[in-house]
Enzyme design. Structure first.
Site, PDB file in Angstrom:
ATOM      1  N   GLU B  11      -2.523  -5.983  12.553  1.00  0.00           N
ATOM      2  CA  GLU B  11      -1.702  -6.339  11.389  1.00  0.00           C
ATOM      3  C   GLU B  11      -0.256  -6.636  11.777  1.00  0.00           C
ATOM      4  O   GLU B  11       0.358  -7.545  11.230  1.00  0.00           O
ATOM      5  CB  GLU B  11      -1.728  -5.200  10.354  1.00  0.00           C
ATOM      6  CG  GLU B  11      -3.050  -5.059   9.610  1.00  0.00           C
ATOM      7  CD  GLU B  11      -4.117  -4.364  10.436  1.00  0.00           C
ATOM      8  OE1 GLU B  11      -3.778  -3.849  11.520  1.00  0.00           O
ATOM      9  OE2 GLU B  11      -5.265  -4.344   9.989  1.00  0.00           O
ATOM     10  N   HIS B  81      -9.624   2.173   0.999  1.00  0.00           N
ATOM     11  CA  HIS B  81      -9.888   0.858   0.415  1.00  0.00           C
ATOM     12  C   HIS B  81      -9.457   0.868  -1.041  1.00  0.00           C
ATOM     13  O   HIS B  81     -10.029   0.173  -1.860  1.00  0.00           O
ATOM     14  CB  HIS B  81     -11.384   0.518   0.520  1.00  0.00           C
ATOM     15  CG  HIS B  81     -11.873   0.419   1.925  1.00  0.00           C
ATOM     16  ND1 HIS B  81     -12.156   1.535   2.687  1.00  0.00           N
ATOM     17  CD2 HIS B  81     -12.096  -0.655   2.720  1.00  0.00           C
ATOM     18  CE1 HIS B  81     -12.541   1.150   3.886  1.00  0.00           C
ATOM     19  NE2 HIS B  81     -12.518  -0.152   3.939  1.00  0.00           N
TER      20      HIS B  81
END
Lengths: 468, 228
Positions: B11, B81
């Site tokens: 990321e 999530h």
């Protein structure tokens, strides 16, 4: 009794799930295929697929799978292209005799292998020399000015001038430069005016950066030098992205990204290397391995063979050069640039050098290294001395010119320095602009609030030093 | 393939790379698979992207960068999530943080982020991800046949996707199935009329539905959706 409404979509969904599973099963068999082995997991997997209806629909294929195993024993893993080995052996990292260091001149400035001499014209080599010495002079004066309290902070480039100038000279003027903080020589080579170096260090009205950052955080759009930021290695993945954009634009430009061996430990460095290789970016990674990251010596920074040895791990062509040999740096960068643009791939150059100065004006390196060690590099292996010996042996320079140039360069620096000191600081309004492209309402309110505050209490602030 | 592509799984690299593209003036749209994984990129976002224009005196900027990332809970995502990390970025001047409430809003706001001359983070509520059922048609007995024909016509003539629900029973009727569809933002059309039901469904038209239904004088509170 509860009603059970059945959505038509629901039915379709169940049917859909089955067909997806079957499609996946069929795809798995197709991928592994006739000639590929499934290994020991294969047979149970096949039985599972058969139970799910695959056997019923493709009985022939299922039969074929059972006879694959002994015929084709090569590795089939998607993750590596390699042969099997049946001997247990760990690869030994080679740190005793690591990657060799490419050099063109010896420590006395004599060309070792004439075929490696870049045969640069006198004018160009003189520009190398004058750039390095001008940088050295500017460093001395600005370091002193910090000690005298005139500027808040400074970082010198002593010992690394060769890495800056050699690499900058090998690039096109429009190649984008992402630096760390010890690359002022690149700007000097690109004729960044002394006035602007001083303006940034003093944070005065002439500063292109509008006085917002600490000294040595230079930037110049015209000369394609992206503004320096303090966090280490953040520029590395950014440089890779810029290179990718240059590739897509067919710009025939390369991006060069400078960083130290300490910053190479950052996660951003790993990210940058990997992205550059996988996305095929025309970028030169230029690592200045100068022996120290502030007080951390290389023995505490890494255990492998420096930074050059990491390149092949990413699939990057790599070289280690003598960073104090301006011609070696030049040759390596030149060739890397040519190939990076032509082949759209990254190159890693590790320039071995030594940080003669302290890390910054906030550091006293006598706390962690000996004066003898520093003196060796200053006296026996300095990029400026080596080039001077080369120039003198070619008859392109002598002591007279040396004296004259020292006087002249010092005068130039002092003039710029004195002018910079006298200039005003930027308008306080510039605290609030450029946070966003357009100034949002709450920042405008803060700006107005400050203006009102200064109207009432202005006498308590050194407003005379600031532009109105 | 050179415009929409995979990157290595990193990321901080994804965002850093996107910043670099934007610095050259090209448009970059970086995706972080789940907002829960945006944290490795926090340094690049806060210390670099947000400050690029300011620290360079507007010599350089990364305004053409947009970071988009699925955001928020869906019920089964657990710790990694389901996160809503917008507050971490709310204190960072120099970036814009955007969270749409509906698919329609999402389209417009994403385009705005892309065109905006500042680096933007666009959080996409995962709960909005679903196949495009635009219209829900509830009905019972032979009206179902009519409604099915209507749905086919809507698909053919208007390109509108309809979900047809055959209630089968009037009392008791399948509250759960209907609510599930209603709370997914599809506007409704009734195949039978009963005042109580009309009241609920009219309420449900509002995009800020909190309570779903008054049924036979009972109130069943279904989802409480903040910001939906």
């Amino acid at each position: 009794m509860k009603g059970q409404a059945r959505s038509r979509r629901g039915e379709g969904r169940i049917a859909e799930r089955w067909s997806v599973k079957m499609a996946m099963a069929a795809a798995a068999v197709k991928f592994w295929g006739r000639s590929r082995g499934l290994g020991r997991a294969g047979l149970p997997l096949l039985r599972l697929l058969a139970a799910r209806g695959l056997a019923r629909s493709h009985p022939h294929r299922w039969q074929r799978q059972q006879h694959f195993s002994s015929l084709d024993d090569k590795p089939q893993f998607p993750g590596a292209s390699a042969e099997f080995i049946d001997k247990l052996e760990f690869i030994q990292p080679n740190v005793i005799s690591g990657i060799p260091i490419y050099r063109v001149m010896d420590r006395q400035g004599q060309i070792i292998n004439p075929s490696e001499d870049p045969h640069l014209p006198q004018e160009k080599v003189l520009k190398f020399y004058k750039s390095m010495t001008l940088l050295n002079t500017m460093d001395r004066i600005l370091y002193e000015s910090q000690r005298q309290g005139r500027i808040s902070f400074y970082m010198t480039n002593y010992g690394e001038e060769g890495t800056h100038v050699g690499s900058a000279a090998a690039l096109d003027d429009t190649d984008l430069v992402f630096g760390q903080y010890r690359e002022a020589g690149v700007l000097i080579y690109r004729d960044y005016p002394l006035e602007l170096f001083m303006a940034q260090c003093y944070g005065n009205v002439s500063d292109l950066g509008k006085g917002r950052q600490m000294p040595v955080h230079y930037g110049c759009r015209e000369r394609h030098f992206v503004t320096i930021s303090s966090p280490l290695a953040t520029q590395i993945p950014q440089a890779v992205g810029a290179a990718y954009a240059a590739k897509r634009a067919n710009a025939n430009r390369v991006v060069i990204c400078y960083f130290g061996e300490g910053a190479a430990s950052e996660g951003d460095a790993h990210a940058g290397f990997n992205f550059a290789a996988t996305l095929e970016c025309p970028i030169i990674f230029f690592c200045r391995n100068n022996g120290y990251a502030i007080s951390t010596p290389t023995s505490e920074q890494y255990r492998g063979d420096g930074i050059a040895a990491r390149g092949p791990g990413y699939g990057i062509l790599s070289i280690r050069v003598d960073g104090n040999d301006v011609f070696a740096v030049y040759n390596a960068t030149k060739e890397a640039r040519r190939r990076a643009v032509a082949e759209n791939q990254p190159f890693l150059i590790e320039a071995m050098t030594y940080r003669i100065g302290h890390h910054s004006t906030s550091d006293d390196s006598s706390a962690y290294r000996s004066v003898d060690e520093v003196n060796y590099w200053d006296k026996q292996d300095h990029p400026i001395s080596r080039l001077r010996h080369y120039l003198q042996s070619r008859g392109w320079w002598d002591d007279e010119q040396e004296k004259a140039w020292r006087k002249q360069s010092r005068k130039k620096v002092m003039e710029a320095f004195e002018q910079a000191e006298r200039k005003l600081k930027p308008n306080p309004n510039l605290i609030f602009s450029d946070v966003y492209q357009e100034m949002p309402a709450q920042l405008r309110k803060q700006q107005e609030s400050l203006a009102r505050h200064l109207q009432t209490y202005g006498e308590h602030y050194p407003l005379d030093h600031f532009e109105k | 393939k050179d415009r929409v592509f995979n990157t290595p799984l990193c990321e901080q690299g994804i965002v850093g790379f996107g910043i670099g593209i934007a610095v050259t003036g090209a448009t970059a749209i970086a995706e972080i698979q789940f907002a829960d994984y945006i944290f490795p990129a926090f340094d690049q976002i806060v210390n670099e992207a947000a400050k690029y224009r300011y620290r360079s005196g507007d010599l350089f900027n990364c305004g053409s960068l947009t970071i988009r990332s699925p955001w928020g809970c869906v019920g089964h995502g657990a710790l990694y999530h389901s996160q809503s990390p917008e507050a971490f970025f709310a204190h960072c001047p120099g970036i814009k943080v955007v969270v749409p409430r509906s698919p329609f809003q999402a389209k417009g706001l994403l385009l705005s982020c892309i065109e905006d001359k500042n680096p933007c983070i666009f959080f996409e509520p995962k709960i909005l991800y679903r196949a495009a059922v635009i219209l829900c048609l509830f009905s019972s007995f032979f009206q179902v046949h009519v409604i099915r024909e209507v749905a086919a016509m809507a698909q053919e003539k208007l390109g509108v996707s309809c979900e047809v629900i055959d209630l089968r029973t009037i009392i008791p009727w399948d509250v759960d199935t209907v609510c599930k569809t209603v709370t997914c933002q599809a506007p409704l059309s009734m195949g039978f009329s009963r005042r109580e039901y009309w009241k609920c469904f009219l309420q449900a038209f509002s995009s800020h539905v909190r309570h779903c239904f008054l049924s036979n004088g009972q109130c069943s509170k279904l989802w409480l959706n903040r910001g939906r």
